[in-house]
Design an enzyme around this catalytic site. Structure first.
Site, PDB file in Angstrom:
ATOM      1  N   ARG A  34       0.838  -1.193   0.000  1.00 33.66           N
ATOM      2  CA  ARG A  34       0.000   0.000   0.000  1.00 33.66           C
ATOM      3  C   ARG A  34       0.879   1.250   0.000  1.00 33.66           C
ATOM      4  O   ARG A  34       1.704   1.424   0.893  1.00 33.66           O
ATOM      5  CB  ARG A  34      -0.899  -0.012   1.235  1.00 33.66           C
ATOM      6  CG  ARG A  34      -1.969   1.075   1.172  1.00 33.66           C
ATOM      7  CD  ARG A  34      -2.628   1.245   2.504  1.00 33.66           C
ATOM      8  NE  ARG A  34      -3.475   0.110   2.816  1.00 33.66           N
ATOM      9  CZ  ARG A  34      -4.723   0.222   3.224  1.00 33.66           C
ATOM     10  NH1 ARG A  34      -5.267   1.396   3.384  1.00 33.66           N
ATOM     11  NH2 ARG A  34      -5.422  -0.842   3.514  1.00 33.66           N
ATOM     12  N   ASP A  75      -4.593  -8.440  12.260  1.00 30.58           N
ATOM     13  CA  ASP A  75      -3.801  -8.555  11.031  1.00 30.58           C
ATOM     14  C   ASP A  75      -3.548 -10.038  10.744  1.00 30.58           C
ATOM     15  O   ASP A  75      -2.826 -10.707  11.480  1.00 30.58           O
ATOM     16  CB  ASP A  75      -2.465  -7.810  11.190  1.00 30.58           C
ATOM     17  CG  ASP A  75      -1.706  -7.759   9.873  1.00 30.58           C
ATOM     18  OD1 ASP A  75      -1.461  -6.652   9.385  1.00 30.58           O
ATOM     19  OD2 ASP A  75      -1.363  -8.839   9.330  1.00 30.58           O
ATOM     20  N   ASP A  78       0.203 -11.096  10.304  1.00 27.69           N
ATOM     21  CA  ASP A  78       0.951 -11.102  11.568  1.00 27.69           C
ATOM     22  C   ASP A  78       0.553 -12.288  12.439  1.00 27.69           C
ATOM     23  O   ASP A  78       1.401 -12.937  13.060  1.00 27.69           O
ATOM     24  CB  ASP A  78       0.691  -9.804  12.349  1.00 27.69           C
ATOM     25  CG  ASP A  78       1.478  -8.629  11.780  1.00 27.69           C
ATOM     26  OD1 ASP A  78       2.486  -8.877  11.086  1.00 27.69           O
ATOM     27  OD2 ASP A  78       1.076  -7.482  12.013  1.00 27.69           O
TER      28      ASP A  78
END
Ligand code: URA
Length: 208
Positions: A103, A199, A202
């Site tokens: 991003r 996330d 993660d």
């Protein structure tokens, strides 16, 4: 909602709750992601066409039905990788491509940084996989890439979707059906799905 398939089986909902739980560690998280990917793939292949043929069995030759559809599995890096084995184990002949996006911090746009697809990708029915359908930006970018390479049949498989991501994807690619194990409430300002699971990358890879 047309094109949105939400898996409501109690075992699936139970496992999604385990993923949401902050106390679920990386090993269990990875295993559940794989199991859910298998179940999503099972559901998303309900409409696969079968052809009549015959087969030699220990009891003689009999008519039977087989599928000759060629499948492609394309995870969006990095969290999509966690779903690959759950599908590949079911369909070992499937070819696997990889697409990576990051991003851009200024524009917040999804920018492609990696794309390696099977040479014959345009002949494959492609299952594009990413655990989270959040803004829809990477999903749109990945479908753009696949279509540019001539892919006609694309289904998007995710664990958690939200209205924002689904609607954004449908605006640009209304032909892409989405299979999800939960359609959550909304996307917060930080780009996380609420309630979601945090996330996914993660939690899968233990990077936080
Ligand atoms: N990506 C994630 O891993 N989690 C979210 O909630 C949104 C995007």
């Amino acid at each position: 909602m047309k094109n949105l398939h939400i898996m409501t089986h109690p075992l699936i909902t139970h496992k999604v709750s385990m993923l949401r739980n902050i106390d679920t560690g990386t090993k269990d998280f990875r295993e559940i992601v794989e199991e859910l990917a298998t179940l999503l793939f099972y559901e998303a292949t309900r409409d696969v066409p079968l052809e009549e043929t015959s087969i030699d069995t220990p009891n003689g030759t009999f008519p039977c039905k087989v599928s000759s559809v060629k499948f492609g599995i394309v995870p969006i890096l990095r969290a999509g990788i966690g779903m690959v084995n759950g599908i590949h184990n079911m369909m070992p002949n499937a070819k696997v491509g990889h697409i990576g996006f990051y991003r851009d911090e200024k524009t917040l746009e999804a920018v492609e940084y990696f794309c390696k697809l099977p040479l014959d990708v345009k002949e494959l029915d492609v299952f594009l996989i990413d655990p989270m359908l959040a803004t829809g930006g990477t999903a749109i970018g990945a479908v753009d890439l696949l279509k540019k390479r001539g892919v006609k049949n694309i289904k998007f498989l995710c664990l958690i979707s939200c209205p924002e991501g689904f609607e954004n994807l449908q605006k640009v690619h209304p032909d892409v059906e989405v299979y999800t194990t939960s359609h959550d409430e909304y996307l917060n300002k930080a780009g996380y799905i609420i309630p979601g699971l945090g996330d996914a990358g993660d939690r899968m890879f233990g990077t936080k």
